[in-house]
Design an enzyme around this catalytic site. Structure first.
Site, mmCIF file in Angstrom:
data_model
loop_
_atom_site.group_PDB
_atom_site.id
_atom_site.type_symbol
_atom_site.label_atom_id
_atom_site.label_comp_id
_atom_site.label_asym_id
_atom_site.label_seq_id
_atom_site.Cartn_x
_atom_site.Cartn_y
_atom_site.Cartn_z
ATOM 1 N N LYS A 1 0.841 -1.203 0.000
ATOM 2 C CA LYS A 1 0.000 0.000 0.000
ATOM 3 C C LYS A 1 0.875 1.251 0.000
ATOM 4 C CE LYS A 1 -3.915 0.239 2.063
ATOM 5 N NZ LYS A 1 -5.133 0.162 1.255
ATOM 6 N N THR B 1 0.472 4.020 1.494
ATOM 7 C CA THR B 1 0.642 4.635 2.819
ATOM 8 C C THR B 1 1.971 4.200 3.433
ATOM 9 O OG1 THR B 1 -1.741 4.699 3.148
ATOM 10 C CG2 THR B 1 -0.376 4.873 5.122
ATOM 11 N N TYR B 2 2.285 2.907 3.348
ATOM 12 C CA TYR B 2 3.558 2.413 3.873
ATOM 13 C C TYR B 2 4.723 2.830 2.973
ATOM 14 C CZ TYR B 2 1.592 -0.393 7.662
ATOM 15 O OH TYR B 2 0.982 -0.797 8.823
ATOM 16 N N LEU C 1 4.019 -12.228 4.905
ATOM 17 C CA LEU C 1 4.319 -10.875 4.442
ATOM 18 C C LEU C 1 5.719 -10.480 4.889
ATOM 19 C CD1 LEU C 1 1.028 -9.350 5.878
ATOM 20 C CD2 LEU C 1 1.440 -9.817 3.455
ATOM 21 N N GLU C 2 6.425 -9.740 4.053
ATOM 22 C CA GLU C 2 7.731 -9.212 4.440
ATOM 23 C C GLU C 2 7.660 -7.692 4.385
ATOM 24 O OE1 GLU C 2 11.756 -7.588 3.723
ATOM 25 O OE2 GLU C 2 10.447 -8.008 2.033
ATOM 26 N N GLN D 1 -2.222 -4.804 -1.414
ATOM 27 C CA GLN D 1 -3.395 -5.090 -2.244
ATOM 28 C C GLN D 1 -3.109 -6.270 -3.157
ATOM 29 O OE1 GLN D 1 -4.825 -2.551 -5.646
ATOM 30 N NE2 GLN D 1 -6.608 -2.337 -4.304
ATOM 31 N N TYR E 1 -0.054 -25.299 -8.338
ATOM 32 C CA TYR E 1 0.802 -25.340 -7.141
ATOM 33 C C TYR E 1 0.449 -26.545 -6.280
ATOM 34 C CZ TYR E 1 3.615 -23.376 -3.358
ATOM 35 O OH TYR E 1 4.572 -23.174 -2.398
ATOM 36 N N GLN F 1 0.092 -23.194 4.446
ATOM 37 C CA GLN F 1 0.829 -22.606 5.574
ATOM 38 C C GLN F 1 -0.111 -21.859 6.510
ATOM 39 O OE1 GLN F 1 3.848 -20.236 3.648
ATOM 40 N NE2 GLN F 1 2.493 -18.518 3.310
#
Length: 188
Positions: free
Chosen positions: A111, A113-114, A136-137, A156, A170, A180
């Site tokens: 996003k 914002t970050y 997430l990283e 997003q 996959y 996971q």
């Protein structure tokens, strides 16, 4: 291959469990306070970060090796927010669990914002028939500590539907990150 709209995302989430929990609208406030938005957008879905974090530390390691990753390179943390040290990173997972259809591939983008604060969110594509919580990283590219928020939007997901189903998904090839549940470290 075409990008999918909010109508398609809602239908797939509500009828096929593609995203759980699912927010059909865009949430911008919680308990009367502004938050980083999450939920369905025009052509994507804004995902949230859960309360589980793994913050990178260099106390025990001298080399980061993706083939032989040392779990002691992270400090586990749980909370409503996480402070990432300068020029470091943290791992987290999504609140949402995903089940990707066989003819769909996603691309996930951080996003703005970050990004405007020097915090980069990196996620690889969700492949056809992958399912699980997304790891997430968050990279802090600044020389100052950076704050990320649990329960609020962070990236997003864009959904692309292929012209036909893939020959091998996959799931078919028993992908190592299939199903996971927590914050998942590298698997070589």
């Amino acid at each position: 291959m075409s990008i999918k709209s909010d109508k398609w995302i809602r239908r797939m989430a509500e009828q096929h469990g593609m995203i759980e929990p699912f927010e059909p609208g865009q949430i911008r406030q919680q308990d009367g306070r502004k938050i980083i938005s999450y939920g369905t957008s025009s052509y994507g879905y804004d995902i949230r970060c859960a309360r589980e974090f793994k913050v990178f530390t260099n106390i025990h390691s001298t080399v980061v090796d993706p083939k032989n990753f040392d779990e002691k390179s992270f400090v586990d943390f749980e909370g409503d927010y996480c402070i990432i040290p300068p020029n470091s990173f943290a791992l987290a997972r999504t609140v949402e669990y995903f089940r990707i259809p066989r003819d769909v591939l996603t691309v996930c983008l951080g996003k703005s914002t970050y990004a405007r604060c020097g915090i980069i969110v990196n996620v690889t594509p969700f492949e056809p028939e992958w399912e699980g919580y997304v790891t997430l990283e968050f990279s802090n590219t600044t020389p100052l500590p950076a704050k990320i928020y649990a329960g609020e939007g962070c990236a997003q997901v864009l959904f692309f539907q292929g012209d036909e189903e893939c020959a091998v998904s996959y799931k078919d090839r028993n992908g190592k990150y299939q199903g996971q549940h927590g914050v998942t470290l590298p698997k070589a």
